[in-house]
Design an enzyme around this catalytic site. Sequence first.
Site, PDB file in Angstrom:
ATOM      1  N   THR A  50      62.245  38.127  37.551  1.00 37.84           N
ATOM      2  CA  THR A  50      61.626  37.413  36.242  1.00 37.84           C
ATOM      3  C   THR A  50      62.019  38.741  35.500  1.00 37.84           C
ATOM      4  O   THR A  50      61.388  40.045  35.583  1.00 37.84           O
ATOM      5  CB  THR A  50      60.248  36.217  36.426  1.00 37.84           C
ATOM      6  OG1 THR A  50      59.256  37.704  37.097  1.00 37.84           O
ATOM      7  CG2 THR A  50      60.591  35.568  38.063  1.00 37.84           C
ATOM      8  N   ASP A  51      61.090  38.601  34.296  1.00 35.19           N
ATOM      9  CA  ASP A  51      60.137  39.706  33.366  1.00 35.19           C
ATOM     10  C   ASP A  51      59.439  39.415  33.678  1.00 35.19           C
ATOM     11  O   ASP A  51      58.310  38.529  34.577  1.00 35.19           O
ATOM     12  CB  ASP A  51      60.663  39.323  31.804  1.00 35.19           C
ATOM     13  CG  ASP A  51      60.416  40.606  30.970  1.00 35.19           C
ATOM     14  OD1 ASP A  51      59.946  41.413  31.338  1.00 35.19           O
ATOM     15  OD2 ASP A  51      60.561  40.556  29.868  1.00 35.19           O
ATOM     16  N   TYR A  52      58.295  40.775  33.130  1.00 35.13           N
ATOM     17  CA  TYR A  52      56.709  41.241  33.623  1.00 35.13           C
ATOM     18  C   TYR A  52      55.615  39.635  33.978  1.00 35.13           C
ATOM     19  O   TYR A  52      55.527  39.565  31.991  1.00 35.13           O
ATOM     20  CB  TYR A  52      55.893  41.848  32.914  1.00 35.13           C
ATOM     21  CG  TYR A  52      55.026  42.513  33.259  1.00 35.13           C
ATOM     22  CD1 TYR A  52      55.287  44.014  34.187  1.00 35.13           C
ATOM     23  CD2 TYR A  52      53.842  42.306  33.418  1.00 35.13           C
ATOM     24  CE1 TYR A  52      54.124  44.697  34.370  1.00 35.13           C
ATOM     25  CE2 TYR A  52      52.702  42.446  33.854  1.00 35.13           C
ATOM     26  CZ  TYR A  52      53.303  44.203  34.930  1.00 35.13           C
ATOM     27  OH  TYR A  52      52.159  44.823  35.669  1.00 35.13           O
ATOM     28  N   ALA A  55      56.172  36.438  34.257  1.00 36.38           N
ATOM     29  CA  ALA A  55      56.619  35.413  33.457  1.00 36.38           C
ATOM     30  C   ALA A  55      56.890  34.178  34.348  1.00 36.38           C
ATOM     31  O   ALA A  55      56.860  32.924  33.880  1.00 36.38           O
ATOM     32  CB  ALA A  55      58.088  35.298  32.911  1.00 36.38           C
TER      33      ALA A  55
END
Length: 761
Positions: A264-266, A268
């Site tokens: 995932t992005d940070y 997310a």
Amino acid sequence: MKEEKLRELLSSLTVTEKIGQLIQVPGNMLNAEGQELGVRDELGIGEELLRNVGSTLNVVGAGQVRRVQEEYLKRSSAKIPLMFMADIIYGFRTVYPIPLALGCSFEPELLRRLCEATARESTAAGAQVTFSPMGDLVRDARWGRCLESTGEDPHMNAAYVRAMVEGFQEGLSEEGAARGLASCVKHFAAYGAPEGGRDYNTVDMSERRLRQDYLPSYRAGVEAGCEMIMTSFNTVDGIPSTGNRWLMKDVLRKEWGFEGVVITDYAAIAELITHGVAADQKEASQLAMEADVDIDMCTGCYGGSLEELIREGRLTMEQLDAAVWRVLRLKNKLGLFEDPFRGADAAEEERLSLCADFRALSREAAVKCSVLLENKDGLLPLSLDAEKRKAGEPEAPAAEDAKAAGRVALIGPFVDRKDALGMWAIHGDKNAVVTIREAFAEMPGLSFDWTEGCEALLPEDYTDLTALSQSGERELWSEERREKEWSRALVLAGEADTVILALGEDPVQGGEGGSRTRLTLPGDQMKLLYEVKKRAARVIVVLFAGRPLVLNEVKELADALLLVWYPGTEGGAAIRDMLFGVSEPQGRLSMSLPRSEGQLPLYYNHFSTGRPYDGKTVNRFFSRYTDCPNTPLYPYGYGLSYHSAAYGPVRLSASVLGPGESITAAVDVTNTGSRDGVETVQLYVRDVTGSVVRPVKELKDVQKLFLKAGETKQAAFVITEEMLRFYGRDLRYRSEPGRFLLGIGPDSSVRLDAEFTLTEK
Ligand code: NOJ
């Protein structure tokens, strides 16, 4: 480790150990110094889980990586090495120009080379996976992350992403590799199209546009074998990517056959709750797992929920195992089971850090990425005549060049800035940066005066200081210093034969969370330009920026205008070399430069509309603005050179193209100037009538031709049916027979005056 053994390892793990593999924590939780960029809540991860987490981010440095790994392996019950990931975006200690600048090189091979160099420099410092490249297509300069994109063109973006993945992963073999960085292509998908250009905002577009323009670059990364994909923060058709099954499973895994890790992005997964598609962490985790999202970056969601979800039968053990398997396979590919420290070597780190080869590459890149926007009366280069330059081929400006410049003044907030690298050079060594002032000081026979004149940024340029710099600290000049520098700038301008005015956008204004609504030069910089112009004989503006700026007035006032973006470690030296003609700026714009923020989004490959405006007719009932032309100030693909070029008419080898056949489009390009140079020859095509509307122009191919002064060379492009495919009415990817227009020229404003027909048989 053999696959069989790896399978055994997986089945020997406890549920907690398995879940651990899917969790990424920031360095401080592992007693390390790492950079954290983002907002997160306390993770709330228990001791046992923490002892077995799978990876961390932005913890670098051979010594530190070895120590953290050693301590981790002592504590961990599963004894599976930790994986070290980092944002190594456009260089490591040695910084290269920002990706938006790299996009201006029109040379994917350059990006391949510098990513390979970056991998060498950073693997010695213990890095194993990089969160790069960013494949997001950009059309809206308000978005701060334009600086991380290679631009507005799907064809070029795909070529660049492919080259970057290949460069990073060079040497990363099937098993036990000690070379190469695993590459994570991000942000899947369409993160570059937030409404209003505001970071993290909603993305909503047709599936056709998504597939046609936005997906090709990520797909190119997958085809090049990238090991990882990062989800984007945004929604795609109302569903955030991180919980979007259609995007992650149907498109990425099934259609494209991606078998690697999805991270995932940070934070997310937790943001699925704030987006409003999950009620709590448990639901959010379920959504993400069901979308085959493997690693949870920096939230407590997977850690706090997966075990329970499995117990309750809402997720299966097979789902968990599949995700863990993908993570273990990557660790195995990196050779971590054989050597958990993989290449982290302090002596090698020291030897490679900022070594001469990488610095030379950084300088080469800065030259290839800088775009000469104006050069009135051939003012640049400030140098010896071309003949002498050709005969001697000096590698640095000589004393005679200095004479040509006369009395020089360097003015502006960017003449001596070491931090003009763009937001994502987080591991870059600022002290190693060569500023313009330093580069000029090395030039024999040149005496110059310098002053900053004004600050890049003033408080009125931001609404919230903490939103600009993470710490919120920003030193403002005293009133006294302001007055002193300002008046010195005006005096120096009046005395000089040549003023080099280094202006720009402050690096804190761009990058993640760096959206802007006003894209003119901040602070007092425009005022400075006006005042200097009144007094100086000639003003060369060197412009630093992380996105397209609105430059109408700068264009008028500057005698020469060189856009260097954020040019990297060797920026100052490259700028000096270009100004004095030791090298020729080769960049061509990777994004259209607007006349006004009100035109955004702005891109060359737009649709015609039912009422296209020709720019001349006096009538309001066309697709036009009443206060501004539709066209950009400088078009995509544009850039001047120190040579000049003439393009002959396009010659087509045939006027009919059948399936399985190809035709050649050729043009003679002549260097009509007195200096040797590189011409970036661009092929544009228009599909005149389709089952769906087709763009007015699409870049299909590019060739960079080196031409000696006076020389003519032929640029020849092969056109095949495959190049003409698109997503038709039924969303099938194929070409349609009919008329095509074609043009070959130096930028996207070229006229399409050749024509051929594609037939079915
Ligand atoms: C958030 C950014 O969107 C992403 O690009 C980056 O890789 C991660 N943070 C990790 O720092």
